[in-house]
Write an enzyme that holds these catalytic residues in place. Sequence first.
Site, PDB file in Angstrom:
ATOM      1  N   ASP A  38       0.855  -1.196   0.000  1.00 31.27           N
ATOM      2  CA  ASP A  38       0.000   0.000   0.000  1.00 31.27           C
ATOM      3  C   ASP A  38       0.888   1.242   0.000  1.00 31.27           C
ATOM      4  OD1 ASP A  38      -1.864   2.103   0.611  1.00 31.27           O
ATOM      5  OD2 ASP A  38      -3.199   0.605   1.475  1.00 31.27           O
ATOM      6  N   SER A  79      -7.318   4.020  -1.113  1.00 27.69           N
ATOM      7  CA  SER A  79      -7.029   2.584  -1.135  1.00 27.69           C
ATOM      8  C   SER A  79      -8.279   1.735  -1.315  1.00 27.69           C
ATOM      9  CB  SER A  79      -6.317   2.173   0.157  1.00 27.69           C
ATOM     10  OG  SER A  79      -5.035   2.726   0.189  1.00 27.69           O
ATOM     11  N   THR A 132      -7.840  -2.192   1.883  1.00 28.83           N
ATOM     12  CA  THR A 132      -7.200  -3.070   0.890  1.00 28.83           C
ATOM     13  C   THR A 132      -7.623  -4.530   1.047  1.00 28.83           C
ATOM     14  OG1 THR A 132      -5.334  -1.540   0.953  1.00 28.83           O
ATOM     15  CG2 THR A 132      -5.007  -3.625  -0.233  1.00 28.83           C
ATOM     16  N   GLU A 249      -0.929  -7.921   1.912  1.00 28.44           N
ATOM     17  CA  GLU A 249      -0.693  -6.482   1.839  1.00 28.44           C
ATOM     18  C   GLU A 249       0.387  -6.023   2.824  1.00 28.44           C
ATOM     19  OE1 GLU A 249      -3.477  -3.820   3.633  1.00 28.44           O
ATOM     20  OE2 GLU A 249      -2.996  -2.177   2.270  1.00 28.44           O
ATOM     21  N   ASP A 254       2.182   2.626   3.329  1.00 29.12           N
ATOM     22  CA  ASP A 254       1.310   3.803   3.150  1.00 29.12           C
ATOM     23  C   ASP A 254       1.331   4.708   4.383  1.00 29.12           C
ATOM     24  OD1 ASP A 254      -1.046   5.253   1.890  1.00 29.12           O
ATOM     25  OD2 ASP A 254      -2.015   4.472   3.692  1.00 29.12           O
ATOM     26  N   HIS A 258       2.329   8.620   4.706  1.00 28.05           N
ATOM     27  CA  HIS A 258       1.481   9.684   5.267  1.00 28.05           C
ATOM     28  C   HIS A 258       2.216  10.422   6.384  1.00 28.05           C
ATOM     29  CE1 HIS A 258      -2.322   9.055   3.206  1.00 28.05           C
ATOM     30  NE2 HIS A 258      -2.266   7.759   3.424  1.00 28.05           N
ATOM     31  N   ASP A 296      -1.331  -0.013  -4.644  1.00 31.18           N
ATOM     32  CA  ASP A 296      -2.637   0.539  -5.004  1.00 31.18           C
ATOM     33  C   ASP A 296      -2.502   1.993  -5.479  1.00 31.18           C
ATOM     34  OD1 ASP A 296      -1.866   1.288  -2.455  1.00 31.18           O
ATOM     35  OD2 ASP A 296      -3.822   0.944  -1.540  1.00 31.18           O
ATOM     36  N   HIS A 297      -1.422   2.649  -5.028  1.00 37.12           N
ATOM     37  CA  HIS A 297      -1.108   4.045  -5.378  1.00 37.12           C
ATOM     38  C   HIS A 297       0.187   4.368  -4.656  1.00 37.12           C
ATOM     39  CE1 HIS A 297      -2.117   5.006  -1.259  1.00 37.12           C
ATOM     40  NE2 HIS A 297      -3.237   4.323  -1.421  1.00 37.12           N
ATOM     41  N   HIS A 331      -1.721  10.882  -0.741  1.00 39.86           N
ATOM     42  CA  HIS A 331      -1.456   9.997  -1.878  1.00 39.86           C
ATOM     43  C   HIS A 331      -1.038  10.845  -3.076  1.00 39.86           C
ATOM     44  CE1 HIS A 331      -4.473   6.831  -0.172  1.00 39.86           C
ATOM     45  NE2 HIS A 331      -3.472   7.086   0.645  1.00 39.86           N
TER      46      HIS A 331
HETATM   47 MG    MG Z   1      -4.206  -0.671   2.621  1.00 39.83          MG
HETATM   48 ZN    ZN Z   2      -3.123   6.038   2.380  1.00 41.95          ZN
END
Ligand code: MG
Ligand code: ZN
Length: 368
Positions: A38, A79, A132, A249, A254, A258, A296-297, A331
Amino acid sequence: MKNILLLLLVSLTLACTASENTPPEPDKPTKIIFLIGDGMGLSAVSTGFYFGDQPSVFNRFHEIGLQQTSSASHKITDSAASGTALATGTLTYNGAIGVDTAKVSLQNIAELVASMGWSTGVVATSTISHATPASFYAHVEQRSMEEEIAVQMLDSEIDFFAGGGRAKFNERADSTDILLLAAEKGFTIDTTSLPAPGSLNGDQKYGFLPQAGSMPSRRDGRGDFLPDATVLAISHLSQDQEGFFLMVEGSQIDWAGHANDAKYLVGEMLDFEKVIAAALDFAEKDGNTLVVVTADHETGGYALGPEVPKEGQEGYSDYTVIEPVFATGQHTATLIPVFAFGPGAENFKGIYKNTEINHKMVALLKGE
Ligand code: MG
Ligand code: ZN
């Protein structure tokens, strides 16, 4: 006229013979291991090249593509929408889990393979009801509906799950303890730890929920939970002779993005590399396993910049030292790498929408 017909017949026969003599296509995969980091953009993928103490696991891939991640509602996806795109092959709005823009449920790839008789699993370091992993078994209008997502897990076709989020099952706003229903839904739930691989009964469904909330970060003592849960899932699901689909995952790459916390990110990436290595080790031995690794990004606009110039320092920064920087706490819309290994891996070359990753996997498992 007769001669023309004869010629036609001869050339048809030759054409048939030629196609019979061409080498057979590689077998379609009977197992798919789908690994989602992620928030994992290219700079995160680069981690092992600069911060690892062994060669990056990404060196083991030769089939590489790029995916574009915008959702149906936003240029920059969340996500939930991207998880749904990967799981179902359909674009939807930010926040949606397993439903389309009209909020109608979409079949996901885990449900599809379950209908073919395969076993399925999901593993994460977030809560297991987080966006996710939820995209691979749940259908709700908003990702925040985690307690409803937990209910749907126990009603799902999933045969193995491991992650955080026990409280979504047994410390709920509605005061019900849905873990009490798990046994009648066919699940054996362990809220303490992961057993050794090889110890699980192939005919049973298992859930592992060792934490009330998210799993701790790697830095805060998670240990090898993620690679261990991956190996346990593979050992359990591979008892199914038909095949299996497993999604794992690396959830907290992620969260590090952040938080603009490079040390956190490096720890999570090196942990996720162990997961990828375990999947590739299994796939190399097995021969019928497709491994796909992507994100996912991207999160954070993470970049491997040079050390920032000291006060009063002229000219270039010190290019001998990497000091990661972040462009945002959110993101980003950058293209995301896709790595594939195993039967059909060559299909993942090129540049395409995130939904195409699902379409490519589905086409391969249907032998198309
Ligand atoms: Mg996730
Ligand atoms: Zn995020």
